[in-house]
Design a protein around this motif. Structure first.
Motif, PDB file in Angstrom:
ATOM      1  N   SER A 117       0.838  -1.204   0.000  1.00 28.89           N
ATOM      2  CA  SER A 117       0.000   0.000   0.000  1.00 28.89           C
ATOM      3  C   SER A 117       0.871   1.251   0.000  1.00 28.89           C
ATOM      4  O   SER A 117       1.967   1.272   0.569  1.00 28.89           O
ATOM      5  N   ILE A 118       0.370   2.299  -0.653  1.00 30.97           N
ATOM      6  CA  ILE A 118       1.100   3.560  -0.752  1.00 30.97           C
ATOM      7  C   ILE A 118       0.103   4.704  -0.895  1.00 30.97           C
ATOM      8  O   ILE A 118      -0.959   4.553  -1.526  1.00 30.97           O
ATOM      9  N   ASN A 119       0.444   5.836  -0.306  1.00 35.15           N
ATOM     10  CA  ASN A 119      -0.357   7.045  -0.434  1.00 35.15           C
ATOM     11  C   ASN A 119       0.087   7.770  -1.705  1.00 35.15           C
ATOM     12  O   ASN A 119       1.107   8.458  -1.720  1.00 35.15           O
ATOM     13  N   VAL A 120      -0.677   7.601  -2.776  1.00 33.98           N
ATOM     14  CA  VAL A 120      -0.283   8.135  -4.077  1.00 33.98           C
ATOM     15  C   VAL A 120      -0.212   9.655  -4.055  1.00 33.98           C
ATOM     16  O   VAL A 120       0.727  10.265  -4.580  1.00 33.98           O
ATOM     17  N   SER A 121      -1.196  10.312  -3.458  1.00 33.80           N
ATOM     18  CA  SER A 121      -1.229  11.777  -3.442  1.00 33.80           C
ATOM     19  C   SER A 121      -0.030  12.346  -2.677  1.00 33.80           C
ATOM     20  O   SER A 121       0.587  13.331  -3.097  1.00 33.80           O
ATOM     21  N   ASN A 122       0.331  11.715  -1.562  1.00 36.26           N
ATOM     22  CA  ASN A 122       1.483  12.181  -0.796  1.00 36.26           C
ATOM     23  C   ASN A 122       2.772  11.975  -1.574  1.00 36.26           C
ATOM     24  O   ASN A 122       3.668  12.845  -1.559  1.00 36.26           O
ATOM     25  N   CYS A 123       2.895  10.860  -2.257  1.00 33.87           N
ATOM     26  CA  CYS A 123       4.093  10.592  -3.049  1.00 33.87           C
ATOM     27  C   CYS A 123       4.229  11.584  -4.197  1.00 33.87           C
ATOM     28  O   CYS A 123       5.318  12.098  -4.458  1.00 33.87           O
ATOM     29  N   VAL A 124       3.120  11.873  -4.885  1.00 33.55           N
ATOM     30  CA  VAL A 124       3.154  12.831  -5.991  1.00 33.55           C
ATOM     31  C   VAL A 124       3.488  14.228  -5.485  1.00 33.55           C
ATOM     32  O   VAL A 124       4.242  14.976  -6.124  1.00 33.55           O
ATOM     33  N   GLU A 125       2.951  14.603  -4.336  1.00 32.19           N
ATOM     34  CA  GLU A 125       3.256  15.915  -3.762  1.00 32.19           C
ATOM     35  C   GLU A 125       4.744  16.052  -3.439  1.00 32.19           C
ATOM     36  O   GLU A 125       5.371  17.074  -3.759  1.00 32.19           O
ATOM     37  N   ASN A 126       5.323  15.035  -2.816  1.00 32.45           N
ATOM     38  CA  ASN A 126       6.755  15.073  -2.505  1.00 32.45           C
ATOM     39  C   ASN A 126       7.598  15.115  -3.772  1.00 32.45           C
ATOM     40  O   ASN A 126       8.592  15.852  -3.855  1.00 32.45           O
ATOM     41  N   LEU A 127       7.188  14.340  -4.771  1.00 36.77           N
ATOM     42  CA  LEU A 127       7.950  14.294  -6.018  1.00 36.77           C
ATOM     43  C   LEU A 127       7.898  15.623  -6.758  1.00 36.77           C
ATOM     44  O   LEU A 127       8.924  16.147  -7.209  1.00 36.77           O
ATOM     45  N   SER A 128       6.722  16.207  -6.897  1.00 34.51           N
ATOM     46  CA  SER A 128       6.582  17.468  -7.639  1.00 34.51           C
ATOM     47  C   SER A 128       7.255  18.628  -6.912  1.00 34.51           C
ATOM     48  O   SER A 128       7.933  19.454  -7.539  1.00 34.51           O
ATOM     49  N   ASN A 129       7.108  18.687  -5.584  1.00 33.38           N
ATOM     50  CA  ASN A 129       7.740  19.769  -4.825  1.00 33.38           C
ATOM     51  C   ASN A 129       9.263  19.698  -4.895  1.00 33.38           C
ATOM     52  O   ASN A 129       9.931  20.717  -5.073  1.00 33.38           O
ATOM     53  N   TYR A 130       9.802  18.508  -4.772  1.00 29.25           N
ATOM     54  CA  TYR A 130      11.259  18.378  -4.818  1.00 29.25           C
ATOM     55  C   TYR A 130      11.787  18.631  -6.223  1.00 29.25           C
ATOM     56  O   TYR A 130      12.883  19.181  -6.395  1.00 29.25           O
ATOM     57  N   ALA A 131      11.023  18.249  -7.239  1.00 31.90           N
ATOM     58  CA  ALA A 131      11.456  18.485  -8.617  1.00 31.90           C
ATOM     59  C   ALA A 131      11.502  19.978  -8.936  1.00 31.90           C
ATOM     60  O   ALA A 131      12.417  20.458  -9.618  1.00 31.90           O
ATOM     61  N   LEU A 132      10.516  20.725  -8.435  1.00 35.57           N
ATOM     62  CA  LEU A 132      10.475  22.161  -8.708  1.00 35.57           C
ATOM     63  C   LEU A 132      11.580  22.911  -7.976  1.00 35.57           C
ATOM     64  O   LEU A 132      12.151  23.866  -8.500  1.00 35.57           O
ATOM     65  N   THR A 133      11.901  22.494  -6.753  1.00 35.49           N
ATOM     66  CA  THR A 133      12.927  23.194  -5.970  1.00 35.49           C
ATOM     67  C   THR A 133      14.338  22.786  -6.371  1.00 35.49           C
ATOM     68  O   THR A 133      15.269  23.580  -6.253  1.00 35.49           O
ATOM     69  N   ASN A 134      14.502  21.557  -6.856  1.00 30.74           N
ATOM     70  CA  ASN A 134      15.850  21.084  -7.198  1.00 30.74           C
ATOM     71  C   ASN A 134      16.299  21.563  -8.564  1.00 30.74           C
ATOM     72  O   ASN A 134      17.456  21.923  -8.744  1.00 30.74           O
TER      73      ASN A 134
END
Length: 519
Positions: A117-134
């Motif tokens: 099981s995985i929280n898809v919305s939380n994973c996408v939020e972490n991925l998009s935020n880190y991609a924009l800042t990095n």
């Protein structure tokens, strides 16, 4: 938990029936063994339904299918246990749980990764935020137990990028999973002999990239555009901190890596602890250079190419003027390896996810084939690249024939120059056989010169010579005659064995009825 969906009962039954298998081995890791009986029952029910449909159409599908549950694997649970399956005369193996997807040697295999099981919305939020800042392009890697959710993560990320007010376009590449059906008879091999994925089992769909350079690790494959390097990308790992993640960190140690912990729903940006392992591995490489007797530990009997790697290690060790012993003992542990005190170092030939053994508890270091090439190939230097897949080393580095007149090398542990055993002496020893060879070996015990800062030679170059030079042999013989040596010259092992001897003599038991502590 939906048993049928999590264990892919329908697909597994179709695989078994389509190949006409009658003896099937089901391999479970320890944490999934509790579900084994329910899985067998579900498979039998599904096969019964498929047989009814098949009988109505062809009337020729009434063979009895037997299942064998394998609970204790011969080696690591991530590899297909072909040895255990062949003991049951199985025709194929269905592997459940975490896997390294190493190619098999003799039996076809079907892999069921499971669905964590995985929280898809939380994973996408972490991925998009880190991609924009990095600001870097991102390659998304993941544990195979999360492969079922990657499609939903990709779709949610595309939707989030459309709704985002940021003008910068996300350049994210998702790795694909190799085909879960593995047949050793039709492995797809490229020009350098390495096993690659079947073209019809992978999906190279990415956005922002065009496939050119192919990469593969732990059952995942991906491509990056021509002219770019992996160091230009940020690696985003979805999963737990396990052996698969350690394999990624060490192999791509030049990349920035973050981990999305699916169980805790948090982003871990500090992976310095994993990268610190490289310092420990470099220490073991330098220590292995001073070894004279090397044990080759066979850590797999099923991964394709393991025999080739063992022969290549033997040639490498022999060319370096050292002695090699091949040891097959199942899963290694400190007690097993302590039975071979003559070995200065061990080379563990296994799959990439079980190759790293924490050798602090062992009497001798345990290194990988890649580290052995760095240690025993004179003149080689570590550039920072690290290879855990021994199949990637096959025929990649040509062996250099050692010159007998080669200069001495500097040892960091001895603090001076060390002269390895002369190659001519090693070749001369091969001409003698039987009793003569043993007699010559026991007579040669090399000693340090009077000046401790002068040139140093090794102390033993074979097993018989090591045992002939052991300091406590004579002490035991004298104890039988009533002589007790001074305590100051007794080794730690002597003290342990001598204490056991005195205790057993008081009770009247044989001295060999029990093993010394630590053995």
């Amino acid at each position: 938990m939906d048993l049928g969906a999590n264990y892919e009962i329908d697909r597994t039954a179709e695989f078994i029936l389509s190949r006409n298998f009658t003896r099937v081995a089901l391999q479970f890791p320890d944490e999934l063994l509790k579900d084994s009986t329910r899985v067998v029952r579900a498979l039998r029910d599904q096969l019964r339904l498929l047989r009814k449909c098949g009988t109505e159409q062809s009337g020729d599908n009434n063979k009895d299918i037997r299942f064998f549950v394998m609970a204790d694997t011969t080696y690591g649970s991530c590899c297909v246990d072909e040895v255990g399956a062949l003991h049951a005369d199985a025709e194929c193996v269905v592997h459940y749980g975490h896997t390294c997807l190493s190619p098999t040697t003799t039996l076809p295999a079907f892999f069921v990764f499971g669905k964590a099981s995985i929280n898809v919305s939380n994973c996408v939020e972490n991925l998009s935020n880190y991609a924009l800042t990095n600001g870097k392009s991102i390659v998304v890697l993941y544990g195979l137990e999360y492969a079922h959710s990657i499609k939903h993560i990709r779709e949610a990320l595309l939707e989030a990028s459309r709704l985002s007010e940021s003008k910068s376009e996300l350049e994210v590449l998702f790795a694909d999973v190799k085909c879960p059906v593995m047949n050793p008879s039709d492995d797809h091999k490229n020009s350098n002999g390495l096993v690659g994925p079947a073209s019809d089992c992978t999906d190279h769909s990415t956005f922002g990239t065009a496939p050119a350079n192919n990469y593969s690790i732990g059952g995942l494959t991906w491509s990056i555009p021509d002219g770019q390097r992996m160091e230009d990308y940020l690696l985003f790992w979805i999963g737990s901190d396990n052996s698969a993640f350690a394999n990624v960190v060490l192999t791509f140690n030049g990349c920035d890596i973050v981990r999305c912990d699916a169980t805790e729903s948090c982003l871990v940006t500090d992976v310095s602890q994993q990268k610190r392992i490289l310092k420990r591995r470099y220490y073991l490489v330098e220590k292995a250079k001073d070894a004279n007797i090397i044990g080759i530990l066979v850590g797999t009997l099923g991964v394709a190419g393991y025999l080739h790697m063992i022969h290549q290690m033997k040639e490498l060790i022999t060319a370096a003027g050292k002695k090699a012993y091949t040891l097959v003992m199942g899963k290694p542990n400190p007690a097993k390896l302590a039975n071979f005190p003559e070995c200065d170092v061990f080379i563990f030939v296994s799959c990439a996810q079980t190759a790293l053994l924490e050798s602090k508890e062992y009497l001798a270091p345990v290194i990988t084939p890649f580290e052995a090439m760095l240690a025993f190939d004179r003149g080689s230097q570590w550039t920072g690249a690290y290879v855990l897949e021994f199949r990637d080393l096959i025929n990649s580095c040509p062996l250099k024939v050692r010159n007998g007149s080669e200069e001495a090398r500097f040892s960091f542990f001895h603090g001076g120059y060390v002269e390895d055993f002369d190659l001519q002496e090693e070749n001369g020893g091969e001409d003698n056989e039987g009793t003569l060879a043993l007699a010559n070996a026991t007579e040669k015990v090399l000693q340090l010169r009077d000046n401790p800062k002068s040139l140093i030679k090794g102390t033993a170059k074979s097993g018989p010579e090591y045992f002939a030079a052991r300091s406590y042999q004579e002490s035991f013989a004298k104890r039988k005659n009533g002589y007790e040596p001074h305590e100051g010259i007794m080794t730690k092992l002597e003290k342990q064995v001598h204490g056991k001897q005195c205790m057993l003599l008081r009770t009247g038991k044989s001295i060999f009825s029990e093993s010394p502590p630590g053995f």
